[in-house]
Design an enzyme around this catalytic site. Structure first.
Site, PDB file in Angstrom:
ATOM      1  N   SER A 129       0.844  -1.188   0.000  1.00 31.24           N
ATOM      2  CA  SER A 129       0.000   0.000   0.000  1.00 31.24           C
ATOM      3  C   SER A 129       0.879   1.237   0.000  1.00 31.24           C
ATOM      4  O   SER A 129       1.986   1.222   0.549  1.00 31.24           O
ATOM      5  CB  SER A 129      -0.891   0.021   1.245  1.00 31.24           C
ATOM      6  OG  SER A 129      -1.588   1.251   1.353  1.00 31.24           O
ATOM      7  N   TYR A 142      -2.208  -0.502  10.042  1.00 31.28           N
ATOM      8  CA  TYR A 142      -2.211  -0.847   8.621  1.00 31.28           C
ATOM      9  C   TYR A 142      -0.907  -0.410   7.964  1.00 31.28           C
ATOM     10  O   TYR A 142      -0.272  -1.184   7.234  1.00 31.28           O
ATOM     11  CB  TYR A 142      -3.402  -0.192   7.926  1.00 31.28           C
ATOM     12  CG  TYR A 142      -3.567  -0.591   6.489  1.00 31.28           C
ATOM     13  CD1 TYR A 142      -4.050  -1.859   6.153  1.00 31.28           C
ATOM     14  CD2 TYR A 142      -3.255   0.277   5.453  1.00 31.28           C
ATOM     15  CE1 TYR A 142      -4.203  -2.243   4.830  1.00 31.28           C
ATOM     16  CE2 TYR A 142      -3.411  -0.084   4.126  1.00 31.28           C
ATOM     17  CZ  TYR A 142      -3.887  -1.354   3.824  1.00 31.28           C
ATOM     18  OH  TYR A 142      -4.027  -1.729   2.501  1.00 31.28           O
TER      19      TYR A 142
END
Length: 267
Positions: A129, A142
């Site tokens: 990501s 995350y």
């Protein structure tokens, strides 16, 4: 002979888009799902696999190799989101996130590397990501789990290069998928010190996903990487400002970059 591709988390979102794109390009595609029997609209076969369960990983990989005799490309796509003030995220949920986003891909790579080493060829693509490149407020876990996967990929590339195996990271920005509905949200606690800033940030994050890019852009990018003679270590896929934020992280003083993020999130 067509190349065999394994995509974890291939029943929806980015994984499904990649699988359908490669399937129509003539690849032999296998996707995975924890409950493949519940998925009725997949154009490619789905095998049962839970990245948090080593036995299910080994069984799925063995089944594909027994059927096809090889495994050319593995795309570690399965992942889950998580939001919340770090202080208010249950430790168990932090561990669960790392089990899926970090330890799961590691176990998948461990399961496929012997076959690729025997073939003297193979490509592993880890989907990370853009959030992996920076610590984002209320997405700390995350960012950390995806960032850890980025770094371990860098190291593993060097360990397996002499075997003819290539590994790369692909960091997507915001895409219009169902990740928001599947992520763990630490609850908004009435009267919490984080109630207002976390609530505002959560709303902004969900809006970004809803207005995100088409997952087919990721599929096209993956196809180009597969056909690259020497894949790069890192790829970023997303709108210009999301990718440019990584450049700014490299060149700006830490506190200036931090201020920029805080302004963006209105903190």
């Amino acid at each position: 002979m067509s190349k065999v591709v394994l995509i974890t988390g291939g029943s929806s979102g980015i994984g499904k888009s990649i699988g359908e794109f490669l399937y129509h390009k003539g690849y032999i595609v296998y996707g995975t799902s924890r409950n493949p029997e519940l998925v009725l609209n997949s154009v490619f076969p789905l095998v049962a696999l839970d990245v948090r369960n080593v036995e299910s990983i080994q069984e799925a990989v063995s089944k594909i190799i027994a059927t096809t005799g090889k495994l050319d490309i593995v795309i570690n796509n399965a992942g889950v989101g998580i939001t919340g003030a770090l202080e208010e995220i249950p430790t168990e949920e932090i561990k669960n996130n790392f089990e899926t986003n970090f330890f799961g891909p590691i176990e998948v790579m461990k399961a496929v590397l012997p076959q690729m080493r025997n073939q003297k060829s193979g490509l592993i693509i880890n989907i990370t990501s853009i959030a992996a490149y920076m610590g984002l407020p209320y997405r700390s876990v995350y960012s950390a789990s995806k960032g850890a996967l980025e770094l371990i990929t860098e190291a593993l590339r060097m360990e397996v290069k002499s075997f003819g195996i290539k590994i790369t990271n692909v960091a997507p920005g915001d895409f219009a998928t169902n990740i928001a509905s599947g992520r763990f949200h630490a609850p908004l606690v009435k009267g919490s010190a984080y109630e207002i800033p976390y609530g505002n940030t959560l709303k902004m994050m969900d809006e970004h996903v809803v207005s995100g890019s088409n997952p087919n852009e990721m599929a096209t990018a993956i196809y180009k990487i597969i056909n690259a003679k020497e894949p790069k270590i890192h790829y970023k896929v997303g709108i210009f400002m999301q990718k440019f934020s990584i450049v700014l992280k490299r060149v700006l003083p830490d506190k200036v970059y931090e201020k920029m993020l805080m302004n963006h999130y209105k903190l």
